[in-house]
Every structure is written in structure tokens, then in C-alpha cells.
Scaffold this motif. Structure first.
Motif, short mmCIF file in Angstrom:
data_model
loop_
_atom_site.label_atom_id
_atom_site.label_comp_id
_atom_site.label_asym_id
_atom_site.label_seq_id
_atom_site.Cartn_x
_atom_site.Cartn_y
_atom_site.Cartn_z
N UNK A 268 0.38 -1.04 0.30
CA UNK A 268 0.23 -0.03 0.29
C UNK A 268 0.95 1.71 -0.54
N UNK A 269 1.81 1.28 0.24
CA UNK A 269 3.27 2.51 -0.06
C UNK A 269 2.93 3.44 1.58
N UNK A 270 2.58 2.80 2.09
CA UNK A 270 3.13 2.86 3.71
C UNK A 270 3.72 3.50 4.53
N UNK A 271 4.35 4.69 4.66
CA UNK A 271 6.28 4.87 5.52
C UNK A 271 6.43 3.76 6.74
N UNK A 272 6.73 3.20 6.33
CA UNK A 272 6.70 2.74 7.99
C UNK A 272 6.45 4.00 9.37
N UNK A 273 6.38 5.00 9.55
CA UNK A 273 6.63 5.26 10.34
C UNK A 273 4.52 6.23 10.82
N UNK A 274 4.56 6.08 9.78
CA UNK A 274 2.81 5.67 9.94
C UNK A 274 2.20 4.44 10.45
N UNK A 275 3.37 3.78 10.55
CA UNK A 275 1.91 2.05 10.99
C UNK A 275 2.68 2.37 13.01
N UNK A 276 1.48 1.46 13.11
CA UNK A 276 1.40 1.55 14.44
C UNK A 276 1.78 0.04 15.39
N UNK A 277 2.71 -0.27 15.64
CA UNK A 277 3.23 -1.78 16.08
C UNK A 277 3.45 -1.73 17.65
N UNK A 278 2.85 -2.70 18.37
CA UNK A 278 3.21 -3.43 19.24
C UNK A 278 3.38 -4.59 19.80
N UNK A 279 2.80 -5.43 18.06
CA UNK A 279 3.68 -6.69 18.30
C UNK A 279 4.63 -6.98 18.75
N UNK A 280 5.89 -6.38 18.86
CA UNK A 280 6.76 -6.71 19.35
C UNK A 280 6.71 -6.55 21.69
#
Length: 327
Positions: A268-280
Motif C-alpha cells: 500500500x506504499x505506507x511509510x513505516x513511520x505511519x504504522x502503529x506496531x505493538x506486536x513486539x
């Protein structure tokens, strides 16, 4: 016109944190070969929260609900409806939602659970939005709560490293402002894919619980299906809303696996800084993963007023969906 806005959020995570190193040590004692490096490379997970015997689905849901109500500055007596998304209810019935209703003394609230596996929270928000838009409710408490650790086979390396426990809650309230509300939703299912992710347990004709009560998953099939349907759903919701993908501020995908999240971002060409990631830190908490991620990003200041947020869920059923919200 009536609209539904997010008035508050809250979350609860069990106190017990199990790192990959601790989990690996336990698995090695059982003769199961794995490593921290293997888990991180394939999942992005570094730790998970695991519930103790007192931290039931309803207990965690109640704690998250209390914080969401406090954040929204709304009394429990003003809640008209409680919806809990879960696959790990305390009992066959009553629903977790009814137990929460009792715990928080929401005396005016109707209450029910929905079961759409990891997509459950997106489904629940969609239902809550429709109740408010129709005038059937003014304040709705939407909760995702799971104790997946109790339906995981801890001798199965493919699944036991993936899941964690927790709960997240959002209060939706009636608003007259269309620019701060749920803008569009998009939910789907495909029952022909039911066997790629399931818990094949049931009560037989003799009243005996039979089958396999642990999560079983065809990881490769789930990966392909998840990326494909979430990509299409994101495009579809942008078409529905008339909002370009590039104008969305934050993307909160279901926190199942970092490889799914990253692949979806690339497609989707989403920049990584727009992704909320908590899986870690949370691992896969199923229906709780989206509200947990939302609450964390909102409380740490990333998600702010007037931001556009796209939430996406995908899970067993096979189910999936997206919901676009202006905060």
C-alpha cells in the motif's frame, strides 16, 4: 445527522511478562527447539503478557473499560450498550459483556459479545457506529479482550510463540460533528477458508467436549490471505470515503505478525513511520490487539485530534475488515 466519535480509550495488560528468552528456556526443557532470533525474525515478537488465574477475559475487559470511561469522563450509568469482541469468553454464557455490565454497574446498558476472532474489534466498532448513527444508542462501550494463552498448545512451536493476553476499550459517543467521527467501515468474511485458522472444539451429542481445543493454523495460507484481503479492504474503504490512502495519518493493523504488517505496508506504499506496531511487546492479542495499539499511540501523543486513523483486523472465520476514523 448523528455521528459516532471516540470519546475515550483504556487498556489492560497482565502483570506477568514473558520474554522470548524465558519462553525459549521453557520450551527447550520440553525438547522443543527454538530461539529468540527465530521468533523475532519470523514474528517480530520479543515478549508477551500472560494472564494469571485471576485475570479472566471479563476481569481484563472490566479494567480496560473503567479506564476508558475515566478517560471519556462518562459515568457507567450513561452507557447504553456494551459490546465485547472475544474468542475466549469466561463461560459459554452469560456473555463477557454482561459480566462487565455488572462489574461497572452500567445499569442502563444492553450487552452482548461478538465472535469474529481477530477481526472482532473492527466488527464491534462497526456495529456500535450503526447503533449510534441510527439513534438507538448515545454512548457505547466497545471492548476487545482475550486470554489466548489458555487455548494455545504450549508444545506447538508454530503457535505458542505468537499469542499474548490483554484487553482494550473505546467509548464511542454521539456527536454532531462529522469531521470527528467514524467515516466509513468495511467488513467481510469467507467461510470457505475456515480451516486455515481455527479451534476445532465443540460439545458433541452426548454433552462431551471433544475435538482439539487449541489454536491450529496454516501459517503460510493465513499470511497470503491476510495480506491480500487487507490490501483490498484498505483500497475499498478509501473509495467509500473519498479519502486518499496518502492522506491517512496512522495505520493500525491487527498485530499478528510483523511480516504481515510490513508486507501490507509495502503493497500500500505506507511509510513505516505511519504504522502503529505493538506486536513486539504485546504479541498477538487477537481482538484486543487494535484497541491496545490505539490506546498506546493515543496516550503517548502520536495520535492527536483531527488525525485520520485506519484500523484493520483479520482473523479466523475467515474474517477481515477496516474502519476509518477521524479522531
Amino acid at each position: 445527522m448523528r455521528y459516532a466519535r471516540i470519546a475515550g480509550s483504556g487498556s489492560f495488560l497482565p502483570k506477568k511478562i514473558v520474554s522470548n528468552e524465558e519462553l525459549v528456556s521453557t520450551l527447550l526443557l520440553r525438547g522443543i527447539e527454538t530461539s529468540d532470533e527465530w521468533i523475532v525474525q519470523r514474528t517480530g515478537i520479543r515478549q508477551r503478557h500472560l494472564a494469571n488465574s485471576e485475570e479472566s477475559t471479563s476481569y481484563m475487559a472490566t479494567e480496560a473499560a473503567k479506564l476508558a470511561l475515566l478517560d471519556a469522563k462518562i459515568k457507567s450509568s450513561n452507557i447504553d450498550l456494551i459490546i465485547v469482541a472475544t474468542s475466549t469468553s469466561d463461560k459459554i454464557f452469560p456473555s463477557v459483556a454482561c459480566l462487565v455490565q455488572s462489574n461497572i454497574m452500567a445499569t442502563s446498558a444492553a450487552a452482548f459479545d461478538i465472535q469474529a476472532a481477530c477481526s472482532g474489534f473492527v466488527y464491534a466498532l462497526t456495529i456500535a457506529n450503526n447503533f449510534i448513527r441510527s439513534g438507538s444508542a448515545r454512548n457505547v462501550l466497545v471492548i476487545g479482550s482475550e486470554v489466548f494463552s489458555r487455548i494455545v498448545d504450549w508444545n506447538d512451536r508454530k503457535t505458542c510463540v505468537l499469542f499474548g493476553d490483554g484487553a482494550g476499550a473505546i467509548v464511542l459517543s454521539e456527536s454532531k460533528e462529522s469531521d470527528r467521527s467514524i467515516i466509513a467501515s468495511d467488513i467481510h468474511s469467507d467461510g470457505t477458508c475456515s480451516e486455515i485458522l481455527q479451534v476445532n472444539s465443540y460439545v458433541d451429542k452426548k454433552g462431551i467436549i471433544t475435538g482439539d481445543h487449541f489454536v491450529s493454523m496454516d501459517g503460510q495460507s493465513v499470511f497470503k490471505k491476510a495480506v491480500n484481503v487487507l490490501e483490498k479492504s484498505a483500497i475499498e474503504i478509501c473509495n467509500k470515503s473519498g479519502i486518499a490512502l496518502s492522506n491517512i495519518d496512522w495505520f493500525i493493523p491487527h498485530q499478528a505478525n510483523i511480516r504481515i504488517i510490513n508486507m501490507l505496508g509495502r503493497k500500500l506504499n505506507i511509510p513505516s513511520n505511519k504504522l502503529i506496531v505493538t506486536v513486539d511487546n504485546h504479541a498477538n492479542t487477537s481482538a484486543a490487539s487494535i484497541p491496545l495499539a490505539f490506546d498506546k499511540a493515543r496516550k503517548d501523543g502520536r495520535i492527536r485530534m483531527n488525525n485520520l486513523v485506519l484500523m484493520q483486523g483479520v482473523g479466523g472465520g475467515f474474517t477481515w475488515g477496516s474502519i476509518l476514523i477521524s479522531i
